[in-house]
Every structure is written in structure tokens, then in C-alpha cells.
Design an enzyme around this catalytic site. Structure first.
Site, PDB file in Angstrom:
ATOM      1  N   ASP A   1      38.078  31.049  28.458  1.00 55.31           N
ATOM      2  CA  ASP A   1      38.666  31.480  27.189  1.00 55.31           C
ATOM      3  C   ASP A   1      40.066  32.051  27.291  1.00 55.31           C
ATOM      4  OD1 ASP A   1      38.127  33.799  28.535  1.00 55.31           O
ATOM      5  OD2 ASP A   1      36.341  34.290  27.372  1.00 55.31           O
TER       6      ASP A   1
ATOM      7  N   GLU B   1      31.507  27.036  30.933  1.00 53.71           N
ATOM      8  CA  GLU B   1      31.228  28.373  30.389  1.00 53.71           C
ATOM      9  C   GLU B   1      31.357  28.346  28.867  1.00 53.71           C
ATOM     10  OE1 GLU B   1      32.511  32.175  32.582  1.00 53.71           O
ATOM     11  OE2 GLU B   1      33.390  32.460  30.597  1.00 53.71           O
TER      12      GLU B   1
ATOM     13  N   GLU C   1      40.350  36.281  23.504  1.00 53.95           N
ATOM     14  CA  GLU C   1      39.453  35.310  24.139  1.00 53.95           C
ATOM     15  C   GLU C   1      38.404  34.738  23.193  1.00 53.95           C
ATOM     16  OE1 GLU C   1      40.417  38.186  25.502  1.00 53.95           O
ATOM     17  OE2 GLU C   1      41.470  37.566  27.319  1.00 53.95           O
TER      18      GLU C   1
ATOM     19  N   HIS D   1      40.886  46.120  32.347  1.00 55.27           N
ATOM     20  CA  HIS D   1      42.178  45.470  32.095  1.00 55.27           C
ATOM     21  C   HIS D   1      42.285  44.779  30.737  1.00 55.27           C
ATOM     22  CE1 HIS D   1      39.781  41.931  33.144  1.00 55.27           C
ATOM     23  NE2 HIS D   1      40.696  41.231  32.500  1.00 55.27           N
TER      24      HIS D   1
ATOM     25  N   ARG E   1      42.812  43.436  26.962  1.00 66.56           N
ATOM     26  CA  ARG E   1      43.835  43.734  25.949  1.00 66.56           C
ATOM     27  C   ARG E   1      43.311  44.613  24.827  1.00 66.56           C
ATOM     28  NH1 ARG E   1      48.513  40.159  26.025  1.00 66.56           N
ATOM     29  NH2 ARG E   1      48.331  39.113  28.021  1.00 66.56           N
TER      30      ARG E   1
ATOM     31  N   HIS F   1      44.682  45.816  37.791  1.00 62.07           N
ATOM     32  CA  HIS F   1      45.241  44.524  37.367  1.00 62.07           C
ATOM     33  C   HIS F   1      46.771  44.617  37.269  1.00 62.07           C
ATOM     34  CE1 HIS F   1      46.078  41.137  34.641  1.00 62.07           C
ATOM     35  NE2 HIS F   1      44.871  40.683  34.898  1.00 62.07           N
TER      36      HIS F   1
HETATM   37  C1  UD1 Z   1      44.332  36.992  31.256  1.00 65.24           C
HETATM   38  C2  UD1 Z   1      43.295  36.429  30.293  1.00 65.24           C
HETATM   39  C3  UD1 Z   1      42.019  37.273  30.357  1.00 65.24           C
HETATM   40  C4  UD1 Z   1      41.519  37.421  31.768  1.00 65.24           C
HETATM   41  C5  UD1 Z   1      42.636  37.944  32.642  1.00 65.24           C
HETATM   42  C6  UD1 Z   1      42.142  38.017  34.061  1.00 65.24           C
HETATM   43  C7  UD1 Z   1      44.419  35.459  28.320  1.00 65.24           C
HETATM   44  C8  UD1 Z   1      44.735  35.631  26.895  1.00 65.24           C
HETATM   45  N1  UD1 Z   1      43.782  36.492  28.905  1.00 65.24           N
HETATM   46  O1  UD1 Z   1      44.748  38.276  30.775  1.00 65.24           O
HETATM   47  O2  UD1 Z   1      41.015  36.632  29.587  1.00 65.24           O
HETATM   48  O3  UD1 Z   1      40.428  38.322  31.794  1.00 65.24           O
HETATM   49  O4  UD1 Z   1      43.765  37.073  32.540  1.00 65.24           O
HETATM   50  O5  UD1 Z   1      43.099  38.423  34.941  1.00 65.24           O
HETATM   51  O6  UD1 Z   1      44.699  34.422  28.874  1.00 65.24           O
HETATM   52  N2  UD1 Z   1      50.632  39.491  36.179  1.00 65.24           N
HETATM   53  C9  UD1 Z   1      51.363  39.421  37.342  1.00 65.24           C
HETATM   54  N3  UD1 Z   1      50.859  38.667  38.376  1.00 65.24           N
HETATM   55  C10 UD1 Z   1      49.675  38.007  38.297  1.00 65.24           C
HETATM   56  C11 UD1 Z   1      48.941  38.098  37.103  1.00 65.24           C
HETATM   57  C12 UD1 Z   1      49.434  38.832  36.043  1.00 65.24           C
HETATM   58  O7  UD1 Z   1      52.411  40.010  37.476  1.00 65.24           O
HETATM   59  O8  UD1 Z   1      49.284  37.356  39.259  1.00 65.24           O
HETATM   60  C13 UD1 Z   1      51.188  40.258  35.021  1.00 65.24           C
HETATM   61  C14 UD1 Z   1      52.389  39.586  34.404  1.00 65.24           C
HETATM   62  O9  UD1 Z   1      53.290  40.588  34.036  1.00 65.24           O
HETATM   63  C15 UD1 Z   1      51.836  38.931  33.178  1.00 65.24           C
HETATM   64  C16 UD1 Z   1      50.785  39.940  32.767  1.00 65.24           C
HETATM   65  O10 UD1 Z   1      50.216  40.357  34.007  1.00 65.24           O
HETATM   66  O11 UD1 Z   1      52.849  38.762  32.221  1.00 65.24           O
HETATM   67  C17 UD1 Z   1      49.727  39.489  31.826  1.00 65.24           C
HETATM   68  O12 UD1 Z   1      49.128  38.268  32.217  1.00 65.24           O
HETATM   69  P1  UD1 Z   1      48.453  37.340  31.096  1.00 65.24           P
HETATM   70  O13 UD1 Z   1      47.961  36.101  31.767  1.00 65.24           O
HETATM   71  O14 UD1 Z   1      49.345  37.204  29.930  1.00 65.24           O
HETATM   72  O15 UD1 Z   1      47.218  38.183  30.558  1.00 65.24           O
HETATM   73  P2  UD1 Z   1      46.090  38.998  31.294  1.00 65.24           P
HETATM   74  O16 UD1 Z   1      46.106  40.357  30.698  1.00 65.24           O
HETATM   75  O17 UD1 Z   1      46.187  38.860  32.771  1.00 65.24           O
END
Ligand code: UD1
Length: 380
Positions: free
Chosen positions: A102, A124, A138, A218, A220, A252
Site C-alpha cells: 500500500d 497482500e 496507505e 514511524h 504519518r 526511521h
Molecule cells: C513509506 C510508506 C509506508 C511504509 C514506510 C516504511 C508511503 C506513502 N508510505 O513511508 O507505508 O510503512 O515507507 O518505511 O509510501 N528516507 C531516507 N532514506 C531511506 C528512506 C527514507 O532518507 O532509505 C527519508 C527521506 O527523507 C524520505 C522520507 O524518509 O523523503 C520519507 O519517505 P517516504 O517513502 O516518503 O515515506 P515513509 O514515511 O518512509
């Protein structure tokens, strides 16, 4: 003369760490199947956290879109995925696209498949809270994927029932279990990684599941006050159990999470904040925990697979099967409730054992072969 069957070209697409850990077993299964030509595209919606999982499973993508931006907004990542992934879909011309779960990647990939008339298998499938704001975004992402999908690979019968209620035909749904349990089976069969032994030794946590409480948060919808509440509850608990338990919280990389958690929990002796752990050490660390407190989705399944009692820091869960069997308990984000429920489990051994004995409803660790077989058996 027997007709030579053309291989089914399957393009798997994922972008984040949890999709990667659940889909790597499926990709490995597809690669090993003589009737399938398997290709993998990662959007890299996550960069570091995704790469860790790919390395663990020794899976190499055929296409890497490398789309993560610092502190990306939902519309930025959606737009970037829509614009860049379409070229891959057009170039590969897959018979099937496989997506999981999701995230933004799943929702955008499903939509692109629809625009390009490509069949979608949704792994899933059928998880619902019924509340479009929880989890955000999600719940809506997975509903969009369900509207588009041709084949719904549901982890449990409960998920299948959700899909039937939405009018999806029974013959388009196959209950496979969750491939997250396949990943867990493969990874926990490996020896404990030295990193975990080092953490446990440094923090003087014994091997007997007595001293460790593992925390992750973590989501949103928990940003802001709810995450602050979670942190204040953890602080109270850490102080209360200064002599008995060590709390570990791998944080996270999302900057909103980093900022709040480090500000509120940075300075407590028996509470250690870690950078996000690789999937392999995290699975092993979970298996050594007395108790897990989490708002994650996948950890609810993994904890059930490992038989670790888990308090879910959310108001609703799309995994009610775990609450019904008793291995999960939904506690929300009210600090007093989190503290009371944790104290209850840490101090009442009977209540603890009742949870620990509960059944894992999320799969037998062999979902990947069932998913691949369902693609091969599909009748349009
Ligand atoms: C996303 C998923 C969420 C999942 C989560 C798991 C969506 C809407 N949400 O949320 O369902 O539970 O991933 O991790 O897709 N970042 C890094 N390095 C990384 C990963 C993330 O720096 O390896 C930082 C970046 O600043 C990025 C931010 O995290 O912009 C947010 O990442 P994003 O994929 O937008 O959303 P998540 O909160 O990680």
C-alpha cells in the site's frame, strides 16, 4: 508435436524497505521458475533502507529509478513515479506486474498498469481498516490497487472476505499467506548477525528474552502529537524499569520521525536510539525481545510469526487476525494506556504467556510459491 509455451514475463515493482523484504522471496521464486521470465524494477522511493534488503537477499534490480528526494511530499513522490515508471512498463511489455501492499509506489504502479492495459497481481491484497485516514495514505493506496488488480493475492481469509465485500469476484482472489513470513523464515534460519550480538553485549541484554523491549514508530498519521505521546510513554516506562529492561528504538529515516524522537528520547540510560536496522539484524533482534511496541504494519506480522507479544500503537489495525488470536493488542497512542498495558504485560506473567502462546494467523512461510503458481494458473 507439442506446442512450446511462451514464458510469462513478470515485472515486479517495489520502492520501500517493507515491500522489498516481502517481495524478495517472491522474486527469488519467480527467478527459479522455468515458466517465468522475471524482471525487477525498483522506484527506490527509499534509498538506503531499500538497498539494505536487496543486499540481504542478493536480489539485483533490472531497473533502478532512484527516485527518492530528501523529505519528499506524497505528491512529489507520486508524480516522479508516474513520470519515470511508465517508460519501464512500455519497454518491458510485461504479461504481469506484481506489486505488494500500500505504498505510494504500489498505488502509482497500479494506475500506470491500468493506463497501459497491463495485468496487475496485488500481493497482500484486502487489508482494510475501513477508515480512509488510517493508515494515511496507505488505506486509500491499497484500495486503488484493488480497483485495478486482476489477481488479488490475499494473505488471509479475512482479507479475502474484505475483497468479496467490495464486489471482487471470488475466482480473482487467492489466499496465499503473507510472503513477509517467507522472508522471516529464510532470515531467521541464518545465524545471529554479529551486529546483534554486539548490541546485546554492549547493552548487557541476556539471550533469554527477559531484558529487551523493542520500539518502532514511524507512521504519518502519528506525526506530531501522537508520536510525542508515544515518546512520553516510552520515557515513563524506561524510567520505571531502569533496572530491569532495556528499550531499543531503531528510528526511521523520515526527518519528521528523526526530529521528534531524538528531541524527546535522546537522553535516557536504558533507552537506546539506533539508526534503522537492516532487515536481517532487525528480524533477529525482534526474536530476542520480551515485548514489542510498534505502529508498523509488517512488524505486526513478523512479531506474530516469532511469537512475540506486541502492543500496536495505533487506533485501528488492518491486521485484526492477530488481535483475534491474541498475539497483538491494540493500544492506540494515549500515553496512560500505553504505559498501563505495557506494565500489565511486563508484570503479569500469566497474561504475558497467554499472548505469547497465541497462534500466528498470517501465513506458513510458503506464500511465494503459491503466488507464483496463482499467476501461472490464472484464467482470464
Ligand atoms: C513509506 C510508506 C509506508 C511504509 C514506510 C516504511 C508511503 C506513502 N508510505 O513511508 O507505508 O510503512 O515507507 O518505511 O509510501 N528516507 C531516507 N532514506 C531511506 C528512506 C527514507 O532518507 O532509505 C527519508 C527521506 O527523507 C524520505 C522520507 O524518509 O523523503 C520519507 O519517505 P517516504 O517513502 O516518503 O515515506 P515513509 O514515511 O518512509
Amino acid at each position: 508435436m507439442s506446442k512450446i509455451k511462451k514464458k510469462l514475463r513478470v515485472l515486479t515493482i517495489f520502492g520501500t524497505r517493507p515491500e522489498a523484504s516481502k517481495m524478495c522471496p517472491v522474486v527469488l521464486e519467480a527467478q527459479a521458475n522455468p515458466y517465468i521470465e522475471s524482471l525487477l524494477c525498483v522506484t527506490a522511493q527509499h534509498r538506503q533502507m531499500l538497498d539494505q534488503v536487496l543486499e540481504t537477499f542478493k536480489v539485483v534490480p533490472d531497473f533502478d529509478l532512484n527516485l527518492m528526494l530528501p523529505d519528499q511530499s506524497l505528491s512529489q513522490s507520486t508524480a516522479a513515479i508516474l513520470l519515470n515508471l511508465e517508460m519501464v512498463i512500455k519497454q518491458v511489455e510485461p504479461d504481469w506486474v506484481l506489486v505488494q501492499g500500500d505504498t505510494t509506489t504500489v498505488m502509482a504502479a497500479a494506475l500506470l498498469c491500468y493506463y497501459n492495459r497491463v495485468r496487475v497481481g496485488h500481493v497482500e491484497a484486502g487489508l482494510r481498516t475501513g477508515d480512509k485516514w488510517q493508515p494515511f495514505p496507505e488505506e486509500v493506496n491499497r484500495r486503488i490497487a484493488a480497483v485495478v488488480a486482476d489477481l488479488h493475492l490475499a494473505p488471509t481469509d479475512h482479507a479475502r472476505q474484505n475483497l468479496l465485500r467490495e464486489g471482487i469476484a471470488d475466482n480473482r482472489i487467492v489466499v496465499t499467506g503473507n510472503p513477509g513470513l517467507d522472508a522471516l523464515r529464510l532470515i531467521t534460519a541464518q545465524p545471529t548477525p554479529p551486529e546483534v550480538n554486539r548490541i546485546l553485549q554492549e547493552l548487557k541484554i541476556g539471550p533469554d528474552k527477559k531484558g529487551l523491549v523493542l520500539v518502532t514508530a514511524h507512521r504519518r498519521e502519528n506525526f506530531g502529537k501522537p508520536l510525542e505521546n508515544i515518546c512520553s510513554a516510552i520515557q515513563v516506562l524506561a524510567n520505571r524499569y531502569a533496572d530491569r529492561f532495556h528499550f531499543i528504538y531503531p528510528v526511521h529515516l523520515n526527518p519528521h520521525v528523526q526530529e521528534t524522537v531524538h528531541r524527546l528520547l535522546g537522553d535516557t540510560p536504558n533507552l537506546t536510539l539506533l539508526p534503522p536496522l537492516d532487515y536481517y539484524p532487525m528480524a533477529h533482534l525482534m526474536s530476542r525481545a520480551r515485548l514489542i511496541l510498534t505502529d508498523s504494519g509488517g512488524i505486526q506480522e513478523e512479531a506474530a510469526g516469532l511469537g512475540i507479544p506486541t502492543l500496536v500503537l495505533r487506533e485501528v489495525t488492518e491486521r485484526p487476525e492477530g488481535v483475534s488470536t491474541g498475539i497483538l493488542r491494540l493500544v492506540g497512542t494515549d500515553p496512560a494506556t500505553i504505559v498501563n498495558q505495557t506494565v500489565h504485560l511486563l508484570e503479569d506473567n500469566q497474561a504475558y504467556q497467554a499472548m505469547a502462546r497465541a497462534k500466528n494467523p498470517f501465513g506458513d512461510g510458503y506464500a511465494a510459491p503459491k503466488i507464483i503458481q496463482a499467476l501461472l494458473d490464472f484464467q482470464p
